[in-house]
Write a protein that holds these residues in place. Structure first.
Motif, short mmCIF file in Angstrom:
data_model
loop_
_atom_site.label_atom_id
_atom_site.label_comp_id
_atom_site.label_asym_id
_atom_site.label_seq_id
_atom_site.Cartn_x
_atom_site.Cartn_y
_atom_site.Cartn_z
N LYS A 70 55.71 31.01 49.60
CA LYS A 70 57.00 30.40 49.30
C LYS A 70 57.14 30.07 47.81
CE LYS A 70 57.17 27.14 52.37
NZ LYS A 70 57.44 25.93 53.15
N TYR A 71 56.05 29.53 47.22
CA TYR A 71 56.17 29.01 45.86
C TYR A 71 55.62 29.99 44.80
CZ TYR A 71 57.29 24.93 48.58
OH TYR A 71 57.88 24.09 49.47
N SER A 72 55.52 31.32 45.17
CA SER A 72 55.09 32.31 44.18
C SER A 72 56.24 33.28 43.95
CB SER A 72 53.89 33.11 44.69
OG SER A 72 52.80 32.25 44.86
N GLY A 120 54.45 20.56 56.20
CA GLY A 120 53.31 21.45 56.38
C GLY A 120 52.00 20.86 55.88
N LEU A 121 52.00 20.31 54.64
CA LEU A 121 50.75 19.80 54.07
C LEU A 121 50.27 18.54 54.77
CD1 LEU A 121 51.07 20.45 50.23
CD2 LEU A 121 49.64 21.63 51.90
N ALA A 122 51.22 17.74 55.31
CA ALA A 122 50.81 16.56 56.07
C ALA A 122 50.03 17.00 57.30
CB ALA A 122 52.03 15.74 56.48
N THR A 162 44.57 30.52 46.53
CA THR A 162 44.98 30.36 45.13
C THR A 162 46.21 31.23 44.87
OG1 THR A 162 42.67 30.14 44.57
CG2 THR A 162 44.15 30.56 42.74
N ASP A 163 47.21 30.61 44.25
CA ASP A 163 48.39 31.41 43.90
C ASP A 163 48.67 31.25 42.41
OD1 ASP A 163 50.28 29.23 43.34
OD2 ASP A 163 50.09 28.78 45.48
N THR A 164 49.54 32.09 41.91
CA THR A 164 49.94 31.97 40.50
C THR A 164 51.42 31.64 40.43
OG1 THR A 164 50.22 34.35 40.47
CG2 THR A 164 48.18 33.51 39.56
P1 ADP Z 1 57.15 22.41 52.50
O1 ADP Z 1 57.42 22.77 53.89
O2 ADP Z 1 58.32 21.83 51.76
O3 ADP Z 1 56.43 23.45 51.72
P2 ADP Z 1 54.64 21.06 52.37
O4 ADP Z 1 54.19 19.76 52.98
O5 ADP Z 1 53.93 22.27 52.81
O6 ADP Z 1 56.18 21.14 52.62
O7 ADP Z 1 54.51 20.90 50.82
C1 ADP Z 1 54.96 19.75 50.17
C2 ADP Z 1 55.42 20.07 48.77
O8 ADP Z 1 54.33 20.47 47.98
C3 ADP Z 1 56.38 21.21 48.74
O9 ADP Z 1 57.71 20.75 48.81
C4 ADP Z 1 56.12 21.87 47.39
O10 ADP Z 1 56.96 21.34 46.41
C5 ADP Z 1 54.70 21.50 47.07
N1 ADP Z 1 53.79 22.65 47.27
C6 ADP Z 1 53.03 22.89 48.34
N2 ADP Z 1 52.30 24.02 48.19
C7 ADP Z 1 52.60 24.50 46.95
C8 ADP Z 1 52.18 25.63 46.19
N3 ADP Z 1 51.30 26.52 46.66
N4 ADP Z 1 52.75 25.81 44.97
C9 ADP Z 1 53.63 24.94 44.49
N5 ADP Z 1 54.07 23.83 45.16
C10 ADP Z 1 53.57 23.61 46.38
#
Ligand code: ADP
Length: 430
Positions: free
Chosen positions: A340-342, A399-401, A364-366
């Protein structure tokens, strides 16, 4: 006090007996030195007006001098003087409690073959009076002692119980949802600790309540947005004049938004279950390579679509000890974020190795990276870096939670390294 009382009375009585003995011995000595009728008279005269009486007897028991003119003493105490052959001073009558006199006897012998003994009588009135006085003093000091004891008790219980009552009131306030607790600082003892704990509890509860409200507001907001899309696009899709292609386009958006909602719901349910602890991880041993390869194959098409290169690095086929379904969920979430964030034509690396008997997996992403001051918050429920990001990239901030809860449920840890504009590395160790 009882012990002291008994001791003092015994000492006092002992003192009276010694005095009487000393007095009698004195008279006897004088008599032996100057035995004469005049000396006898003098001795009798000396004891005339005190609370002591003296009686001088000869060897047959006949009274040859007495300070007691009424001869009452003679009648009363004749009985005790049964042995006329005494040879040492002693107390003859010691029952000071029941008899009116205590009596000491002092034998004398003069050269002219004249012998007998001196009897000393000490009235027990004064002794009894003294004991009574002493009893009264003890009763008074006993009562004062009890009053002081009671006052100290009342004071101490006030000092101890007042803070406890205040703490009880504070906890009652807490249970009613009022978190404005104001307890005095009570120092470093147990009461002070308790007061500090209640303060902390109040703060924690307040924070939890605030978090819960924010969480509910975020969920409402999260659900509101896709629902608005759904309602809007379904209204558009239902229009008759729409071409088949246009209708398909709108239905596709409706499908995508519904999927997003479904994912959000699934994640929320997972989190709720984790919070309730009704969720368990069942660990098992499995090989790393086939496990990671299957994930790799599963996500590869999404990476291909966005033209992002996905690399799997897993040099040795070690064994992982974890809940494979949950671990897959963790890795999918991390890969999903990396995707998503690449931006297009970048590279994402999924790396796995064994270190000190533990499994290390990193993604790891860039990509766009995370601002350093926001890194500590990204694991919070519904937290998103820059709220506008999620609209552009999708995602709900949950997701991260879920990832963190799952990793911790395995007894593992998760670390992030990220630089804005350069990319991020998420590393889990389990
Ligand atoms: P989301 O579903 O919004 O991605 P997450 O809990 O997975 O929610 O992530 C929380 C926030 O952390 C995201 O909104 C994003 O801004 C940031 N984030 C997570 N993973 C990355 C990543 N690989 N690169 C950049 N930002 C990230």
């Amino acid at each position: 006090m009882y012990y002291l009382h008994q001791n003092m009375i015994d000492n006092k009585i002992e003192e009276e007996f010694s005095l009487l003995l000393a007095n009698g011995a004195n008279h006897r000595d004088v008599l032996m030195e100057h035995y004469s009728d005049t000396t006898i008279k003098h001795i009798v005269l000396m004891e005339k007006n005190g609370n002591r009486e003296v009686m001088i007897l000869d060897k047959t028991g006949t009274i040859i001098g007495s300070s007691d003119k009424s001869y009452m003493l003679q009648e009363e105490y004749q009985l005790f003087v049964d042995d006329f052959n005494r040879d040492k001073d002693e107390i003859l009558v010691s029952d000071w409690r029941n008899l009116p006199y205590i009596v000491s006897v002092h034998p004398y012998k003069v050269e002219s073959n004249q012998s007998g003994f001196v009897l000393m009588f000490q009235s027990t009135n004064s002794i009894n009076q003294m004991v009574e006085d002493m009893n009264m003093h003890f009763v008074i000091s006993g009562i004062i002692g009890l009053i002081v004891l009671f006052l100290v008790y009342a004071l101490l219980s006030k000092v101890l119980t007042r803070p406890l009552i205040r703490m009880k009131e504070a906890t009652e306030k807490l249970s009613k949802g009022d978190f404005e607790v104001n307890l005095p600082r009570l120092g470093n003892d147990e009461l002070g600790d308790l007061s500090k704990s209640i303060h902390k509890l109040a703060k924690d509860l307040e924070r939890l309540k605030k978090e819960r409200n924010e969480f509910l507001a975020s969920i409402a907001h999260e659900l509101n947005t896709p629902l608005t899309y759904l309602i809007g696009y379904s209204k558009v899709a239902i229009r008759e004049e729409l071409s088949e292609g246009e209708r398909k386009y709108y239905l596709k958006i409706i499908g995508e938004e519904s999927d997003r909602m479904k994912d959000l719901m699934k994640n929320l349910l997972d989190l709720a279950r984790m919070d309730e602890n009704s969720f368990t991880v069942s660990k098992e041993h499995f090989f790393a390579k086939p496990f990671l390869e299957s994930i790799y194959k599963f996500v590869l098409p999404s990476f291909d679509i966005k033209e992002i290169k996905l690399n799997l690095v897993c040099e040795s086929n070690f064994q992982i000890y974890a809940d494979s379904i949950r671990l897959e969920q963790v890795i999918l979430n991390l890969l999903d974020n990396a995707l998503k964030y690449s931006s297009e034509n970048s590279e994402v690396v999924l790396n796995a190795y064994e270190k000190d008997g533990k499994t290390v997996i990193s993604v790891t992403d860039t990509g766009i990276g995370i601002p350093s001051d926001e890194i500590e918050y990204i694991f919070e429920k519904l937290y998103r870096v820059e709220k506008s990001r999620s609209r552009a990239y999708g995602g709900s901030g949950i997701g991260l939670a879920v990832v963190k809860e799952l990793v911790e449920a395995h007894g593992g840890t998760i670390e992030v390294k990220s630089k804005i504009g350069q990319g991020s590395t998420f590393k889990i160790i389990i």
